[in-house]
Write an enzyme that holds these catalytic residues in place. Sequence first.
Site, short mmCIF file in Angstrom:
data_model
loop_
_atom_site.label_atom_id
_atom_site.label_comp_id
_atom_site.label_asym_id
_atom_site.label_seq_id
_atom_site.Cartn_x
_atom_site.Cartn_y
_atom_site.Cartn_z
N CYS A 98 90.73 95.03 43.16
CA CYS A 98 90.17 96.33 42.78
C CYS A 98 91.23 97.41 42.90
O CYS A 98 91.60 97.83 44.00
CB CYS A 98 88.99 96.67 43.68
SG CYS A 98 87.57 95.58 43.45
N LEU A 99 91.73 97.84 41.76
CA LEU A 99 92.71 98.92 41.69
C LEU A 99 92.39 99.79 40.49
O LEU A 99 92.11 99.28 39.40
CB LEU A 99 94.13 98.37 41.55
CG LEU A 99 94.85 97.85 42.79
CD1 LEU A 99 96.18 97.26 42.40
CD2 LEU A 99 95.05 98.97 43.81
#
Length: 443
Positions: free
Chosen positions: A92-93
């Site tokens: 998750c970025l």
Amino acid sequence: MATNTLRLLKELADIQKNPDQAIYVSYNEDDITNVRALIMGPPDTPYEYGFFEFNMQFPRDYPTSPPKVNAITTNGGRTRFNPNIYAGGKVCLSILGTWRGEAGEQWSSAQGIESVLLSIQSLMSANPFENEPGYEAGGQKEMSYKAEQEQYCQKIQHETFRISILQRLEGYMRINPSTGRVNPLEDISHLSPAEREAEEHKRAHLEPFTDLCKRLFRYYYPTYVRTISRERGKVQDGHQFATMPFEYGGNQMGGKFSYHELERRMNAVKTVIDAEADTWVKQGAEATKNDEGISASLQLQFNQTYQHFLGKFEGTVMLELIENNPFCWRMIYIGRPMTNLDGGLFRIKMVLSQRFPEEQPRVMFETPIYHVNITSDGVPYYRPRRTDDIKSHIEALIEVLENEQLSPDPRTWMNLDAAQLYFGKPEDQREYRKAFRRYVLLS
């Protein structure tokens, strides 16, 4: 050649030339859009010197669109190593479009492979708990979660050892975790040289980071041992990991502490890696006896390197083949007059594989030395400018010995006690110089 391919080739080449960030990449030239990356956990974090692998898939319109990134080091999809790195592999970025972010945090074509990997590495912080969106630094929640933060770091530290280091290396070398011995079904020493080379090439193709992780393990083994000794005093073996507020279902890090077992497995891995050098010596002697091509090539390289140092470093560096084996070199370094090394004589052994340079030399100081960049049992941290040229390896070792301005980067510190003195107060620095000179005079 497509624009995205040219861009990828340049980015990959730049990363491979500069491993200072402790990120490494591997790819198949037949499919450059599929990249494997290895990130080494940053020092002074619970991920310290762990090996975390990711797969990066690049779209046709890269760099207009970001790559798809998937975490591989997940214990078969059972372990979540970070609030932003899921057990299923999702990373998750905001720059990947997999997490909502503030304005300006989205992907742009100015970003690339290195920026993505450095962003992932930044998630591996000293307090990964703070990556959870519900966490508020400096607020009341931070105080209420203080115990959970410590417990989270403790279990990440444990699983960094168990999964990212031990499982990986045991898998590479076919070590049975229960016995610490190489599985005889996977032993290829009985094969002919040609068959063995083919099998090793096959394994290396499937696992491109095998030799790299073995070398890094040799560097950081003393740090691993020290950390295990420290952490086992904080937790009780058999105690279950605490479940974090953001962990649920199969997306968590479950398990229990067992540092006694980790220590045993860590020592077993070191024993097998150390024994490989002896195997290389024996295989090299056999290859030389059979007059194989690699043997003649290394013999020629020795002759050329010998002449080079005879002229350039006369009286300072001498080379010899141990038992006339071109796979086993010895470098003898004589300290220059009027330097801190004056009066010293150091023997350094270099063992080469038949797969050199794919497998890099195993280097060991046979003469004890007290040095920040050399472990207490003789493993040096050094960086050759050319990995395929043994002359470059020797020049890098000379640079390690003669360099009086050592790097403050803790990833280069192989002797932690020596580093503490060298980078300490003036009186500590004096103690370091005294210890260094004492070893020089005893050499």
